[in-house]
Design an enzyme around this catalytic site. Sequence first.
Site, PDB file in Angstrom:
ATOM      1  N   HIS A   1       0.835  -1.201   0.000  1.00 52.47           N
ATOM      2  CA  HIS A   1       0.000   0.000   0.000  1.00 52.47           C
ATOM      3  C   HIS A   1       0.879   1.264   0.000  1.00 52.47           C
ATOM      4  CE1 HIS A   1      -3.747   2.258   0.990  1.00 52.47           C
ATOM      5  NE2 HIS A   1      -2.874   3.089   1.527  1.00 52.47           N
ATOM      6  N   GLU A   2       1.793   1.314   0.950  1.00 53.16           N
ATOM      7  CA  GLU A   2       2.649   2.509   1.058  1.00 53.16           C
ATOM      8  C   GLU A   2       3.584   2.624  -0.150  1.00 53.16           C
ATOM      9  OE1 GLU A   2       1.805   4.739   3.147  1.00 53.16           O
ATOM     10  OE2 GLU A   2       0.405   3.420   4.192  1.00 53.16           O
TER      11      GLU A   2
ATOM     12  N   HIS B   1       1.795   4.487  -2.798  1.00 53.81           N
ATOM     13  CA  HIS B   1       1.890   5.939  -2.558  1.00 53.81           C
ATOM     14  C   HIS B   1       3.280   6.444  -2.938  1.00 53.81           C
ATOM     15  CE1 HIS B   1      -1.971   6.670  -0.705  1.00 53.81           C
ATOM     16  NE2 HIS B   1      -1.783   5.799   0.267  1.00 53.81           N
TER      17      HIS B   1
ATOM     18  N   GLU C   1      -4.719   7.617  -3.404  1.00 53.41           N
ATOM     19  CA  GLU C   1      -5.187   6.347  -2.858  1.00 53.41           C
ATOM     20  C   GLU C   1      -5.385   5.319  -3.980  1.00 53.41           C
ATOM     21  OE1 GLU C   1      -4.906   6.201   0.236  1.00 53.41           O
ATOM     22  OE2 GLU C   1      -5.927   4.347   0.791  1.00 53.41           O
TER      23      GLU C   1
HETATM   24 ZN    ZN Z   1      -3.302   5.164   1.612  1.00 51.14          ZN
END
Ligand code: ZN
Length: 498
Positions: A263-264, A267, A293
Amino acid sequence: MPNDRYDRLIAALRQQADLAGALRLLEWDQETFMPAGALASRARQIGTLSALLHEQQTAPAFLELVDGLAADTAALSPSALVDVCETKWRLDRKRRLDTALVRERSELHAQARGVWIDARRDDDFGALAPFLERIVQTERRVARLIDADRDPYDVLLEAYEPGATTATVAPLFQRLRDTLVPLVAQLGDGRVSAARGTLCGSFPIDTQRAFNRAVAAQVGFDFSRGRLDEAAHPFTTTIGNDVWLTTRYDPADLRYALYSTLHETGHGLYEQGLDPAARGTPMGTSCSLGIHESQSRLWENQVGRSAAFWRWLLPLARRAFPQLAATSVDAAVRAVNGARPSLIRTEADEITYNLHIILRFELETALIDGSLTVSALPAVWNEKMREYLGITPETDREGVLQDVHWASGAIGYFPTYALGNVYAAHLLIAAEAALGAIDVPIAAGEFAVLLDWLRTHIHRVGQTYRAPALMQAVTGHAPTAEPLLAHLQRKIELLKDR
Ligand code: ZN
């Protein structure tokens, strides 16, 4: 001469970005390695830098420069126009709030955040309620001051997702909700569940650290200008040319850190993919929280929970953790796609997650338009949980008190999470239309094909478009719920059949 003024704008924005980067570095330190005894002095340093940044952003010479450029845009190139218009838009929002209100608002948020920590611990909604009342009133006032002619919630939403409006978000969420609720009702019977125990056991944290780093690097994260550290609540921060990720480890569950890291990393890839020549200006800044996101959810869910991804990952995982020798791709895919209704948003699976967001969106729009009072909030929260997910929190700690957002004054923030899921599903379809099926390269550990496409169409364009227009430009139509619903439905069917 307009170009000279534009150059001065860029120089000023870069200087502000330098201060903001230094602030983020201090904040990162506070969340990770700072010794407890440094709390007061670090808070002071953060305060001093924040004040300097605020001074620069509101200096009369800077305001004049922006206004002057915005009043005469004829000579500006398309990208310079984006820089001027987006800077002016943000500045105007800020300028309509007087200093007393800004101070009152940030003090209220800081105070309410502290109260929220205790209220959640003590399961005492009553302690937080008066602060939430004041926050709702203050946000209404803020929205009125920024633009009295528009729906107040839209004005708040735009702070996080410029270009999005209730008129487009509400029907999209309604469609998601009406399709997901009956789907989620089927989850309880155990037909769709994680293969129990798979990817659980004993995974030494040191080995996990190296494993997570290797995964992030293979996906495309550039460690020559990035880091991966640990934090209780993982986040990603951009300092300058470098992007720092955090994750968290559970020695008993391999999935915990892996999906937080992916997830990170999503980003981080976005931040690393922004145009370095435009750093600190709107053209070198991410489009919106929803688009940000979409990048994290795309790598975490669309890619990271797929069978193709696990065909590549499992051999690597087996080398690091020999106990996985007998684990099959099928079992691993099941283990990372288990879904069932749960109370806590941050622990929710991909299928039920959006309902947690839609519930919050419905409640916060009702708080702002006055059709819901703060005192009725816990009961309505629980009612909607029962209606959408079939479960009811026994305490407010597991219900309305679980998130910090409202207590921090962030009303209009929640929708960006679900919009990210909606956008991610659209983007994968658009990418595959351009590149062909990406399962084959993904199964071979070749992620550059997809990453390059995202770099070109999303990362490099900065704030050229606002999110709805960006999605229109990249996918050819306005975002709808259908691609995400199709993705989730496929996932349920796939898991049922085995
Ligand atoms: Zn996020």
